[in-house]
Design an enzyme around this catalytic site. Structure first.
Site, PDB file in Angstrom:
ATOM      1  N   THR A  43       0.846  -1.192   0.000  1.00 21.77           N
ATOM      2  CA  THR A  43       0.000   0.000   0.000  1.00 21.77           C
ATOM      3  C   THR A  43       0.883   1.244   0.000  1.00 21.77           C
ATOM      4  O   THR A  43       1.784   1.360   0.830  1.00 21.77           O
ATOM      5  CB  THR A  43      -0.891  -0.020   1.256  1.00 21.77           C
ATOM      6  OG1 THR A  43      -1.837  -1.074   1.096  1.00 21.77           O
ATOM      7  CG2 THR A  43      -1.625   1.304   1.455  1.00 21.77           C
ATOM      8  N   GLN A 117      -4.116  -7.440  -5.921  1.00 20.13           N
ATOM      9  CA  GLN A 117      -4.578  -7.909  -4.606  1.00 20.13           C
ATOM     10  C   GLN A 117      -5.940  -7.285  -4.287  1.00 20.13           C
ATOM     11  O   GLN A 117      -6.069  -6.058  -4.211  1.00 20.13           O
ATOM     12  CB  GLN A 117      -3.565  -7.561  -3.514  1.00 20.13           C
ATOM     13  CG  GLN A 117      -3.907  -8.286  -2.206  1.00 20.13           C
ATOM     14  CD  GLN A 117      -3.023  -7.900  -1.029  1.00 20.13           C
ATOM     15  OE1 GLN A 117      -2.799  -6.721  -0.795  1.00 20.13           O
ATOM     16  NE2 GLN A 117      -2.550  -8.888  -0.296  1.00 20.13           N
ATOM     17  N   HIS A 198      -6.860 -11.066  -0.637  1.00 20.74           N
ATOM     18  CA  HIS A 198      -6.182 -10.638   0.599  1.00 20.74           C
ATOM     19  C   HIS A 198      -6.933 -11.213   1.799  1.00 20.74           C
ATOM     20  O   HIS A 198      -7.924 -10.654   2.261  1.00 20.74           O
ATOM     21  CB  HIS A 198      -6.171  -9.104   0.660  1.00 20.74           C
ATOM     22  CG  HIS A 198      -5.226  -8.523   1.675  1.00 20.74           C
ATOM     23  ND1 HIS A 198      -4.639  -9.271   2.672  1.00 20.74           N
ATOM     24  CD2 HIS A 198      -4.755  -7.260   1.843  1.00 20.74           C
ATOM     25  CE1 HIS A 198      -3.851  -8.482   3.409  1.00 20.74           C
ATOM     26  NE2 HIS A 198      -3.908  -7.264   2.927  1.00 20.74           N
ATOM     27  N   ASN A 258      -3.147  -5.367  13.474  1.00 18.06           N
ATOM     28  CA  ASN A 258      -4.552  -4.934  13.490  1.00 18.06           C
ATOM     29  C   ASN A 258      -5.348  -5.612  14.600  1.00 18.06           C
ATOM     30  O   ASN A 258      -6.540  -5.901  14.446  1.00 18.06           O
ATOM     31  CB  ASN A 258      -5.237  -5.140  12.120  1.00 18.06           C
ATOM     32  CG  ASN A 258      -4.902  -4.015  11.151  1.00 18.06           C
ATOM     33  OD1 ASN A 258      -4.694  -2.875  11.568  1.00 18.06           O
ATOM     34  ND2 ASN A 258      -4.844  -4.335   9.866  1.00 18.06           N
ATOM     35  N   GLY A 345       9.016  -7.008   0.270  1.00 23.86           N
ATOM     36  CA  GLY A 345       8.227  -5.792   0.380  1.00 23.86           C
ATOM     37  C   GLY A 345       9.106  -4.562   0.361  1.00 23.86           C
ATOM     38  O   GLY A 345       9.338  -3.933  -0.673  1.00 23.86           O
ATOM     39  N   ARG A 346       9.642  -4.237   1.551  1.00 21.66           N
ATOM     40  CA  ARG A 346      10.375  -2.972   1.674  1.00 21.66           C
ATOM     41  C   ARG A 346      11.597  -2.895   0.769  1.00 21.66           C
ATOM     42  O   ARG A 346      11.938  -1.814   0.286  1.00 21.66           O
ATOM     43  CB  ARG A 346      10.736  -2.754   3.141  1.00 21.66           C
ATOM     44  CG  ARG A 346       9.491  -2.432   3.960  1.00 21.66           C
ATOM     45  CD  ARG A 346       9.700  -2.691   5.413  1.00 21.66           C
ATOM     46  NE  ARG A 346       9.953  -4.114   5.680  1.00 21.66           N
ATOM     47  CZ  ARG A 346      10.357  -4.588   6.845  1.00 21.66           C
ATOM     48  NH1 ARG A 346      10.567  -3.749   7.834  1.00 21.66           N
ATOM     49  NH2 ARG A 346      10.540  -5.883   7.023  1.00 21.66           N
TER      50      ARG A 346
HETATM   51  C1  LIG Z   1       4.500   0.228   3.195  1.00 17.79           C
HETATM   52  C2  LIG Z   1       3.907  -1.135   3.307  1.00 17.79           C
HETATM   53  C3  LIG Z   1       2.669  -1.393   2.758  1.00 17.79           C
HETATM   54  C4  LIG Z   1       2.122  -2.673   2.803  1.00 17.79           C
HETATM   55  N1  LIG Z   1       0.942  -2.918   2.186  1.00 17.79           N
HETATM   56  C5  LIG Z   1       0.461  -4.180   2.112  1.00 17.79           C
HETATM   57  C6  LIG Z   1      -0.703  -4.467   1.348  1.00 17.79           C
HETATM   58  O1  LIG Z   1      -1.285  -3.593   0.686  1.00 17.79           O
HETATM   59  N2  LIG Z   1      -1.148  -5.747   1.351  1.00 17.79           N
HETATM   60  C7  LIG Z   1      -0.530  -6.747   2.047  1.00 17.79           C
HETATM   61  O2  LIG Z   1      -0.977  -7.897   2.015  1.00 17.79           O
HETATM   62  N3  LIG Z   1       0.602  -6.501   2.740  1.00 17.79           N
HETATM   63  C8  LIG Z   1       1.121  -5.259   2.766  1.00 17.79           C
HETATM   64  N4  LIG Z   1       2.302  -5.016   3.423  1.00 17.79           N
HETATM   65  C9  LIG Z   1       3.086  -6.150   3.961  1.00 17.79           C
HETATM   66  C10 LIG Z   1       4.119  -6.590   2.912  1.00 17.79           C
HETATM   67  O3  LIG Z   1       3.488  -7.175   1.796  1.00 17.79           O
HETATM   68  C11 LIG Z   1       5.124  -7.599   3.502  1.00 17.79           C
HETATM   69  O4  LIG Z   1       4.441  -8.746   3.934  1.00 17.79           O
HETATM   70  C12 LIG Z   1       5.912  -6.985   4.648  1.00 17.79           C
HETATM   71  O5  LIG Z   1       6.447  -5.730   4.261  1.00 17.79           O
HETATM   72  C13 LIG Z   1       7.052  -7.881   5.089  1.00 17.79           C
HETATM   73  O6  LIG Z   1       7.948  -8.090   4.024  1.00 17.79           O
HETATM   74  P1  LIG Z   1       9.365  -7.328   3.938  1.00 17.79           P
HETATM   75  O7  LIG Z   1      10.112  -7.653   5.197  1.00 17.79           O
HETATM   76  O8  LIG Z   1      10.013  -7.913   2.709  1.00 17.79           O
HETATM   77  O9  LIG Z   1       9.095  -5.880   3.816  1.00 17.79           O
HETATM   78  C14 LIG Z   1       2.837  -3.719   3.443  1.00 17.79           C
HETATM   79  C15 LIG Z   1       4.077  -3.447   4.021  1.00 17.79           C
HETATM   80  C16 LIG Z   1       4.623  -2.175   3.955  1.00 17.79           C
HETATM   81  C17 LIG Z   1       5.983  -1.931   4.534  1.00 17.79           C
END
Ligand SMILES: Cc1cc2nc3c(=O)[nH]c(=O)nc-3n(C[C@H](O)[C@H](O)[C@H](O)COP(=O)(O)O)c2cc1C
Length: 403
Positions: A43, A117, A198, A258, A345-346
Site C-alpha cells: 500500500t 490484490q 487478501h 490490526n 516488500g520494503r
Molecule cells: C509500506 C507497506 C505497505 C504494505 N501494504 C500491504 C498491502 O497492501 N497488502 C498486504 O498484504 N501486505 C502489505 N504489506 C506487507 C508486505 O506485503 C510484507 O508482507 C511486509 O512488508 C514484510 O515483508 P518485507 O520484510 O520484505 O518488507 C505492506 C508493508 C509495507 C511496509
C-alpha cells in the site's frame, strides 16, 4: 498504518552465498516465471483523487519494478465500503479500471506479469472513508485497538482511532461476495494477469477467520469451517472469473497486526490450508509468522516454525512466503524446500531493480519509511536503478517513460 508492524528491512551488502535457487524458473498456474523474486503487495496511498484512481505516476512505479518474477499490486478495495486508508486505489469504478489499465499496460510493456490484490478492510476503517459516513462493517461489533489513515479538512493524511464496527447481517453476505466478484471481473477488464485474495493482516476475511474477531453464532461463526466460509465463498467467486490457476490467496497465520487473535490457530489454519490445497490455485502466499516474533520470545518463534512446517506439509501447490527476507535468507529457504517463491516488500520499495541487484550482488538502497504512505514521486519513483546510478539512464520518470 497498513501492514507495517514489522522489524526493519534488511539492507546492505549480501553475504557471499550463491543465489542459485532464487534464479531458477518456476511455473505458476499457466505462467513461466523467470526467477523467484516476487514483489509483495505494498500500500502506498498515492492514487489520484477524487475517486482513488491509479495514474501515470503509479504506472511508472510499477513498471520500474516489472523485473520481479511477479508484481503483486498494492491492496485494492473492491468497494467504497472496503476502504480503510486515504488515497488507496479501488477497482469498483470505470475510472479505476481505466487507471489500472495504464498500470497493467506499463508493466506488460516492461516485460512484467501482474496480479491485483483484492481487499476489503472490514473494521479497519473510519466513517469518514465509508459511504454516507456509515460505520465500517465486520463479522462482530468488536472494536480494534488500531488506527485508520484518513484525510483531514486540510487534505492531509492523519491517523484516527478505529471505531466499533457494525456486525454484518447474514442477509448481506452474498453482497460482500459479489463485491469481490465484481473486483475480480474489473481486474480482468483492466488487463491484469490474475488476482490475489487478501485474506491476511487483520482485514475482513481474516476478521471472519479468526475467533478473536468473529463472535457470530450463525453459519459464518463458530467452528473453523464456519469462520472460513466467507473466505472460501470469495475464493470460489473469484475463481469463477479467473479460473483457479490465476488466483492466489494471502494468509497471515499467527499474525497479530490490526489487533488480531485466534484461540486455536493451528486448528484454524490446518483446516484452511488443507481445503485450499484442493482448489489448484496459482499459489498460496504466507506472511511468515516468524515476522511477529520478538527476539526474546523463543516459544513464539518455535510455534511459528511449526506453523510454517505444517503449511508446507499440508499445502499441495506453489508456496510463496514473505517477511523479513534478504537475498541470502531467501536462497536458504528455497534451498531447504521451505518455499517456492519469496516475496519482498520494503526492499522492492527502495530497489526497483531488486532481482538485478541480487544477481550482481550490488548494494541495496535503504527504504525511507517516512515516504511509505501518501505523497508523490519522492520515495516512490525516485529510488535509482543500478543503470541510473551509473548515469546510463535519466532519472526523470513520470513523463510516461519508466526506464
Ligand atoms: C509500506 C507497506 C505497505 C504494505 N501494504 C500491504 C498491502 O497492501 N497488502 C498486504 O498484504 N501486505 C502489505 N504489506 C506487507 C508486505 O506485503 C510484507 O508482507 C511486509 O512488508 C514484510 O515483508 P518485507 O520484510 O520484505 O518488507 C505492506 C508493508 C509495507 C511496509
Amino acid at each position: 498504518m497498513p501492514d507495517t508492524e514489522i522489524a526493519p528491512a534488511q539492507t546492505g551488502q549480501h553475504e557471499p552465498i550463491p543465489l542459485r535457487k532464487l534464479f531458477e524458473p518456476v511455473k505458476v498456474g499457466p505462467y513461466d516465471l523467470r526467477h523467484r523474486v516476487v514483489m509483495a503487495p505494498l500500500t502506498r496511498s498515492r492514487a489520484s483523487r477524487p475517486g482513488n484512481i491509479p495514474s501515470q505516476l503509479n504506472a511508472c512505479y510499477y513498471a520500474q519494478r516489472a523485473s520481479a518474477a511477479l508484481v503483486i499490486s498494492e491492496a485494492t478495495q473492491v468497494s467504497m465500503q472496503g476502504q480503510g486508508y486515504a488515497w488507496t486505489p479501488g477497482i469498483h469504478s470505470r475510472e479505476q479500471i481505466e487507471g489500472w489499465r495504464l498500470v497493467a499496460d506499463a508493466v506488460h510493456e516492461a516485460g512484467g506479469l501482474m496480479f491485483m490484490q483484492l481487499w476489503h478492510v472490514g473494521r479497519i476503517s473510519h466513517p469518514s472513508l465509508q459511504p454516507d459516513e456509515m460505520l465500517p462493517v465486520a463479522p462482530s461489533a468488536v472494536r480494534p485497538q488500531a488506527e485508520a489513515f484518513i484525510e483531514n479538512e486540510r487534505g492531509e493524511g492523519v491517523l484516527a482511532p478505529c471505531v466499533t464496527p457494525r456486525a454484518l447481517q447474514v442477509e448481506e453476505m452474498p453482497y460482500l461476495v459479489r463485491q469481490y466478484f465484481r473486483g475480480a471481473r474489473n481486474a480482468k477488464a483492466a488487463g491484469m494477469d490474475g488476482v490475489e485474495v487478501h485474506g491476511a493482516n487483520g482485514y475482513l476475511l481474516d476478521q471472519f477467520l479468526l475467533s478473536g474477531t468473529n463472535r457470530r453464532t450463525d453459519t459464518y461463526g463458530g467452528s473453523s469451517e464456519r469462520r472460513a466460509r466467507l473466505l472460501f465463498e470469495v475464493i470460489e467467486a473469484v475463481c469463477e472469473v479467473w479460473g483457479p490457476e490465476k488466483v492466489g490467496v494471502r494468509l497471515s497465520p499467527l499474525g497479530t497486526f490490526n489487533d488480531m487473535h485466534d484461540d486455536y490457530p493451528e486448528e484454524t489454519f490446518s483446516y484452511v490450508i488443507e481445503k485450499l490445497s484442493g482448489y489448484g490455485l496459482a499459489y498460496l502466499h504466507i506472511v511468515n509468522p516468524a515476522l511477529a516474533a520478538t527476539a526474546d520470545d523463543v516459544a513464539f518463534a518455535e510455534r511459528a516454525t511449526r506453523m510454517n512446517a505444517m503449511i508446507r506439509r499440508t499445502y499441495r501447490g506453489v508456496l510463496m512466503v514473505a517477511g523479513g527476507f534478504d537475498g541470502s535468507s531467501a536462497e536458504s529457504w528455497l534451498e531447504d524446500g521451505k518455499a517456492d517463491l519469496i516475496a519482498f516488500g520494503r526492499l522492492f520499495i527502495a530497489n526497483p531493480d531488486l532481482p538485478e541487484r541480487f544477481r550482481s550482488r550490488a548494494p541495496l538502497n535503504a527504504p525511507d519509511p517516512s515516504t511509505f504512505y501518501g505523497g508523490g514521486e519522492r520515495g516512490y519513483t525516485d529510488y535509482p536503478s543500478l543503470a541510473q546510478e551509473r548515469g546510463d539512464t535519466p532519472r526523470s520518470v513520470i513523463d510516461g517513460r519508466w526506464r
